[in-house]
Every structure is written in structure tokens, then in C-alpha cells.
Design an enzyme around this catalytic site. Structure first.
Site, PDB file in Angstrom:
ATOM      1  N   GLU A 136      32.574  38.518  49.127  1.00  0.00           N
ATOM      2  CA  GLU A 136      31.339  38.758  49.882  1.00  0.00           C
ATOM      3  C   GLU A 136      30.838  37.475  50.529  1.00  0.00           C
ATOM      4  OE1 GLU A 136      27.945  40.038  47.490  1.00  0.00           O
ATOM      5  OE2 GLU A 136      27.005  40.866  49.292  1.00  0.00           O
ATOM      6  N   HIS A 138      18.803  43.371  49.781  1.00  0.00           N
ATOM      7  CA  HIS A 138      19.098  44.529  50.635  1.00  0.00           C
ATOM      8  C   HIS A 138      17.906  44.609  51.579  1.00  0.00           C
ATOM      9  CE1 HIS A 138      21.687  46.228  47.125  1.00  0.00           C
ATOM     10  NE2 HIS A 138      22.268  45.236  47.755  1.00  0.00           N
ATOM     11  N   HIS A 153      31.927  51.593  48.025  1.00  0.00           N
ATOM     12  CA  HIS A 153      30.643  51.151  48.585  1.00  0.00           C
ATOM     13  C   HIS A 153      30.847  50.746  50.041  1.00  0.00           C
ATOM     14  CE1 HIS A 153      31.928  46.929  48.294  1.00  0.00           C
ATOM     15  NE2 HIS A 153      32.290  47.142  47.032  1.00  0.00           N
ATOM     16  N   ASP A 179      23.771  35.891  49.012  1.00  0.00           N
ATOM     17  CA  ASP A 179      24.458  36.957  48.270  1.00  0.00           C
ATOM     18  C   ASP A 179      25.962  36.749  48.447  1.00  0.00           C
ATOM     19  OD1 ASP A 179      25.228  39.311  47.071  1.00  0.00           O
ATOM     20  OD2 ASP A 179      24.369  40.637  48.586  1.00  0.00           O
ATOM     21  N   ASP A 190       1.643  39.556  26.200  1.00  0.00           N
ATOM     22  CA  ASP A 190       0.872  38.887  27.254  1.00  0.00           C
ATOM     23  C   ASP A 190       1.749  37.939  28.079  1.00  0.00           C
ATOM     24  OD1 ASP A 190       1.336  37.067  25.295  1.00  0.00           O
ATOM     25  OD2 ASP A 190      -0.699  36.264  25.225  1.00  0.00           O
ATOM     26  N   ASP A 224      29.226  37.806  41.404  1.00  0.00           N
ATOM     27  CA  ASP A 224      28.380  38.198  42.538  1.00  0.00           C
ATOM     28  C   ASP A 224      27.011  37.603  42.241  1.00  0.00           C
ATOM     29  OD1 ASP A 224      26.751  39.430  44.424  1.00  0.00           O
ATOM     30  OD2 ASP A 224      27.627  41.425  44.146  1.00  0.00           O
ATOM     31  N   HIS A 277      25.256  45.005  53.973  1.00  0.00           N
ATOM     32  CA  HIS A 277      23.857  45.425  54.112  1.00  0.00           C
ATOM     33  C   HIS A 277      23.119  44.313  54.821  1.00  0.00           C
ATOM     34  CE1 HIS A 277      23.239  42.680  50.717  1.00  0.00           C
ATOM     35  NE2 HIS A 277      24.275  43.274  50.138  1.00  0.00           N
ATOM     36  N   GLU A 291      31.275  42.520  52.516  1.00  0.00           N
ATOM     37  CA  GLU A 291      31.681  42.525  51.110  1.00  0.00           C
ATOM     38  C   GLU A 291      32.613  43.668  50.745  1.00  0.00           C
ATOM     39  OE1 GLU A 291      28.531  43.612  48.306  1.00  0.00           O
ATOM     40  OE2 GLU A 291      27.093  43.506  49.945  1.00  0.00           O
ATOM     41  N   ARG A 330      36.106  41.772  44.688  1.00  0.00           N
ATOM     42  CA  ARG A 330      35.181  41.858  45.832  1.00  0.00           C
ATOM     43  C   ARG A 330      35.072  40.450  46.406  1.00  0.00           C
ATOM     44  NH1 ARG A 330      31.414  44.437  43.633  1.00  0.00           N
ATOM     45  NH2 ARG A 330      29.851  42.893  43.046  1.00  0.00           N
ATOM     46  N   HIS A 361      27.669  47.117  39.421  1.00  0.00           N
ATOM     47  CA  HIS A 361      26.488  46.303  39.124  1.00  0.00           C
ATOM     48  C   HIS A 361      26.461  45.928  37.636  1.00  0.00           C
ATOM     49  CE1 HIS A 361      24.141  47.487  43.009  1.00  0.00           C
ATOM     50  NE2 HIS A 361      25.056  46.575  43.217  1.00  0.00           N
ATOM     51  N   TYR A 370      38.567  48.338  43.567  1.00  0.00           N
ATOM     52  CA  TYR A 370      38.347  48.444  42.116  1.00  0.00           C
ATOM     53  C   TYR A 370      39.285  49.533  41.599  1.00  0.00           C
ATOM     54  CZ  TYR A 370      34.233  46.483  44.293  1.00  0.00           C
ATOM     55  OH  TYR A 370      33.403  45.734  45.087  1.00  0.00           O
TER      56      TYR A 370
HETATM   57  N1  GLY Z   1      24.513  41.758  44.830  1.00  0.00           N
HETATM   58  C1  GLY Z   1      24.157  42.984  45.377  1.00  0.00           C
HETATM   59  C2  GLY Z   1      24.981  43.320  46.525  1.00  0.00           C
HETATM   60  O1  GLY Z   1      25.978  42.677  46.748  1.00  0.00           O
HETATM   61  O2  GLY Z   1      24.668  44.175  47.286  1.00  0.00           O
HETATM   62 MN    MN Z   2      25.613  42.279  48.842  1.00  0.00          MN
HETATM   63 MN    MN Z   3      26.423  40.691  46.162  1.00  0.00          MN
END
Ligand code: GLY
Ligand code: MN
Ligand code: MN
Length: 443
Positions: free
Chosen positions: A408, A361, A350, A271, A39, A260, A354, A384, A406, A243, A388
Site C-alpha cells: 500500500e 478513509h 477489497h 497509510d 475517569d 499496515d 480509498h 493497496e 498487501r 483488519h 490473501y
Molecule cells: N489501514 C486501513 C486501510 O488500509 O484502509
Molecule cells: Mn488504506
Molecule cells: Mn492501510
């Protein structure tokens, strides 16, 4: 704490209603409560579209917009006040609160919706709602329509078109207002402080979750209820898992750690990613990769301005990274040909960013009529780029393997270029090393 002001919600509803067809009705349900186990409920987070139009923070609510309706265009169905439930679960606005504090023209009990909503649909040809998002709500809407259809012999016209709301609503969400930008700047500042705090706390022998704890502390201290998404704290080769979520590994001397993470303020996301050495000093290979990613990150900003297209920044990062990988000997060949055959993808798999807003996103089309969208002031996005190098990549010398970087940032398109919202976290090698050396002196 900074929040979206009430009058902004009224402006948003007016802007949406101005785009709706005459003789239409829009219906949006609040996000459902989600059970976590037994619950125990997940922390409640309102549906972004519902929040955008209402700012109403409760579950079990339905927002109805009926442009041109004389008796009121904005109707909210919501939970009743209930002293017993409120004693256990917290305050409820009730129908009086919905009108008084949330700008509804009229409010009714959610328990009366099946009885009242069909009559609001009568003579409305078109119904806007997010078809297919909540199964039980789809069925409820169809039930209301059938109730209206049953009355056609009494001269009532039943709705005949069911249209997605997103194409009307999401372009509004894509272009941020000054009030939204103020909230997003604040969210970015809180997240920036969190990243600085994590850098300052870092040392070998701690675990990834110790740095996550520093982030969570700074987020809550800044007034955020939740991170905007699950924080990633990835040390060493874990940074090559895009991720990564375990956040439970040891921080080893000589490794990098990629964080991140961003908080959410009043349902707006930030982000940020930073990558830094666990012990405060980059090795020469780490520095080479880091500075290449940083060069791509900085180059991307030059391609974000009104009139530039969505993909320009991404393409710029691909070019910088491909050329840099050739210089470092990680790729061999001619840069244009390598880009053409996407030879960078094993290292940079990637996209460069975004849309960013209420959803991390965020909503909004990236292409319009098959062409990458032209950027306009008020659009927010991330930048970003990353590199890698898989731990098992036998195409490269062992000294490079397992490095993941990365960087960002969050930006908004301005009249002449872009504003970086996340500039408060150190980014150059020298700045990061100086910040981290400072901690050690004070430790
Ligand atoms: N943290 C998710 C992205 O960077 O898109
Ligand atoms: Mn991002
Ligand atoms: Mn991110």
C-alpha cells in the site's frame, strides 16, 4: 515540525462561506471527550471538519460561521480560562486566545452558548450542520431553533431549512492544498522510516508487538501524537485477516509479516502497507505472490492522473491479479470471464484504495451522478492491492495456503499523473532482501 499555517484556516473558512447560501449559518461542534474507563480519557483527537476550519485543538467548543455578518463572520464558543483546571488538565486558549491565536472574529464562553446562539440564528433561513452525528448536539440545535421560533411574533424569522454541511465542505477537503500536501508528505516520510525500522528489527523469535513498538517509536520520534489508525502487524496466516489487530503472535522463520501502519501529523493520515519475510528471504511461493501484488500496485499508478476515473486503478489491479493467478495455477479459465464473474474475490476481496486525508478513509464522493469520479490534481488516495490465500482454501495446493500480501502506497494526483508520497520504503524483493540482509550483517 511541519503544520498547517494559520492563514490556511482563514482561506478554508472563506471558501466554505463562499459556497453557503446567502442568509445562512453553519454550526460545527468540536469532538467530545471520550472516557476510556473510569475517569481516564482517550487521547483527544479533534473532529476532522472542525479542525479543517479552525485548527482549534480543544474539546467543548462550537464554531459558527455567518457569511456577511457585519460584526464578524467567524465566532468561536470555547472553554473559559481556569487556572485550577489548567493546573490539572493543561492549557486552554480561552476567548482571548481564540481571537488572538486562532483567528476568530469574536469568541464567547461555551457556557453562554444557549443564551447567545439563538440570537445569531435570527433571520437566518438556512442552518448548515451535520445532522445526526452527535445526539446531544442535535437536541441542542433544536432547542436554539425553538427559542428563535418563540420570538416570531416579535418579527423575528426562524430558520426553516436544516441542511447537511458535508456536500459543501467535503469537496474542499477532497482537493488538497500545497500546505496539506506538505504535511501529508511529511507524515508519509515518518511512516516510511517506521516501516524501514520494523523491517530492520524483524527476526524469528520476536513477537508481532515488538515490530509494533518499532513503529510507535518512529512515529513519536517524527512528532506524531498517534497512529492514524490501529497498526496491523500480522505474521504468517494472520495476514489473511484484513483488519487483524491482536499483534501478539510469534514471528516464525519462513513466514511473511504484513504491516499496515501510518502515523498522523497535524490531523493528516498516512497509510502504508509492506509485507516482508520475517527472516529476510522470500520462499518461491511467497515471492510469486508478492511480485504479482507488486505488479498490480505499480500498474495502478499508471491509471491515476487527471481525467482518469476513480475506478480505473482498481480495475487495473483486478486485471493484473486475475491474469497472474491464472498463470500461477491458482485460478483456471479465461481472464475476462473470470473478471466478469469476480473469481478473484476469494483472493482479492477489497478495493484498490480509498481517499486519504484528515481521515484515513477520507471524505469525498467516489461517484458523481452515478458515475465514477474523474480524478483532479490535489486528490489523495491509497493504492493497496493484495492477495490473501485462506489457510483453509482447499481449492489450491497446500504450499500456497496462508500467504497474505498487501502493498500500500499513498499518492496525490498531479497535473500530469501522480506523485507517490511513500516511495521511501523498499518495495521490490531485491530491495527488501538487501535491506534485511544488511541488518543481519550489522547485528
Ligand atoms: N489501514 C486501513 C486501510 O488500509 O484502509
Ligand atoms: Mn488504506
Ligand atoms: Mn492501510
Amino acid at each position: 515540525m511541519i503544520r498547517i499555517p494559520q492563514d490556511e484556516y482563514a482561506r478554508r473558512r472563506a471558501a466554505l462561506m463562499a459556497r453557503m447560501e446567502p442568509g445562512s449559518i453553519a454550526i460545527l461542534p468540536a469532538a467530545p471527550l471520550q472516557l476510556r474507563n473510569s475517569d481516564v480519557e482517550h487521547t483527544y483527537r479533534q473532529d476532522s471538519d472542525f479542525q479543517y476550519l479552525s485548527g482549534f485543538p480543544e474539546p467543548e467548543a462550537v464554531l459558527v460561521l455567518i457569511p456577511g455578518r457585519d460584526e464578524g463572520q467567524y465566532i468561536l464558543f470555547c472553554r473559559d480560562r481556569d487556572p485550577e483546571r489548567e493546573l490539572w488538565d493543561g492549557r486552554r486558549a480561552g476567548q482571548d486566545g481564540a481571537v488572538r491565536d486562532h483567528g476568530a472574529d469574536d469568541a464567547f464562553s461555551i457556557r453562554a452558548i444557549d443564551e447567545l446562539l439563538p440570537s445569531l440564528m435570527e433571520s437566518r433561513r438556512r442552518v448548515y450542520y451535520a445532522v445526526g452525528q452527535q445526539d446531544s448536539f442535535d437536541q441542542q440545535v433544536m432547542g436554539w431553533v425553538n427559542r428563535v421560533r418563540a420570538k416570531v411574533r416579535q418579527g423575528v424569522t426562524a430558520p426553516s431549512e436544516f441542511v447537511a454541511l458535508a456536500p459543501l465542505l467535503h469537496p474542499l477537503r477532497l482537493r488538497k492544498s500545497e500546505a496539506e500536501l506538505a504535511v501529508m508528505r511529511y507524515a508519509a516520510q515518518v511512516s516510511a522510516r517506521a516501516h524501514v525500522r520494523a523491517m530492520q528489527a524483524s527476526r524469528a523469535g520476536l513477537y508481532e508487538y515488538h515490530l509494533e513498538a518499532e513503529l510507535d517509536y518512529a512515529f513519536r520520534k517524527g512528532g506524531a501524537r498517534l497512529p492514524a489508525y490501529g497498526s496491523i502487524v500480522a505474521a504468517g496466516r494472520n495476514a489473511c485477516i484484513l483488519h487483524y489487530r491482536e499483534n501478539d503472535a510469534l514471528l516464525n522463520d519462513g513466514d511473511l509479516v504484513l504491516i499496515d501502519a501510518g502515523c498522523e501529523i497535524d490531523c493528516y493520515a498516512s497509510d502504508i502497507t509492506r509485507t516482508f519475510p520475517v527472516s529476510g528471504r522470500f520462499t518461491s511461493e511467497q515471492k510469486a505472490i508478492y511480485e504479482l501484488v507488486l505488479k498490480a500496485n505499480l500498474e495502478a499508478f499508471r491509471h491515476i492522473a487527471p481525467g482518469k476515473r476513480w475506478n480505473d486503478a482498481h480495475e487495473a489491479t483486478v486485471r493484473v491479479i486475475t491474469a497472474g493467478l491464472v498463470e500461477l495455477g491458482l485460478l483456471q479459465g479465461e481472464v475476462d470471464a473470470l473478471i466478469e464473474r469476480e473469481a478473484y474475490k476469494p483472493f482479492y476481496m477489497h478495493r484498490a484504495g480509498h481517499w486519504l486525508g484528515m481521515d484515513v478513509h477520507d471524505v469525498g464522493d467516489y461517484k458523481v451522478n452515478g458515475v465514477w469520479r474523474e480524478l483532479e490534481p490535489g486528490m489523495c488516495m491509497t493504492v493497496e492491492p493484495g492477495i490473501y490465500i485462506a489457510p483453509d482454501n482447499e481449492q489450491v495446493e497446500p504450499r500456497w495456503r496462508g500467504i497474505g500480501v498487501r502493498i500500500e502506497d499513498d499518492v496525490v494526483v498531479t497535473a500530469s499523473g501522480c506523485e507517490i508520497l511513500t516511495g521511501d520504503v523498499p518495495k521490490s524483493v531485491a530491495e527488501i532482501e538487501a535491506l534485511m540482509a544488511g541488518n543481519r550483517e550489522h547485528a
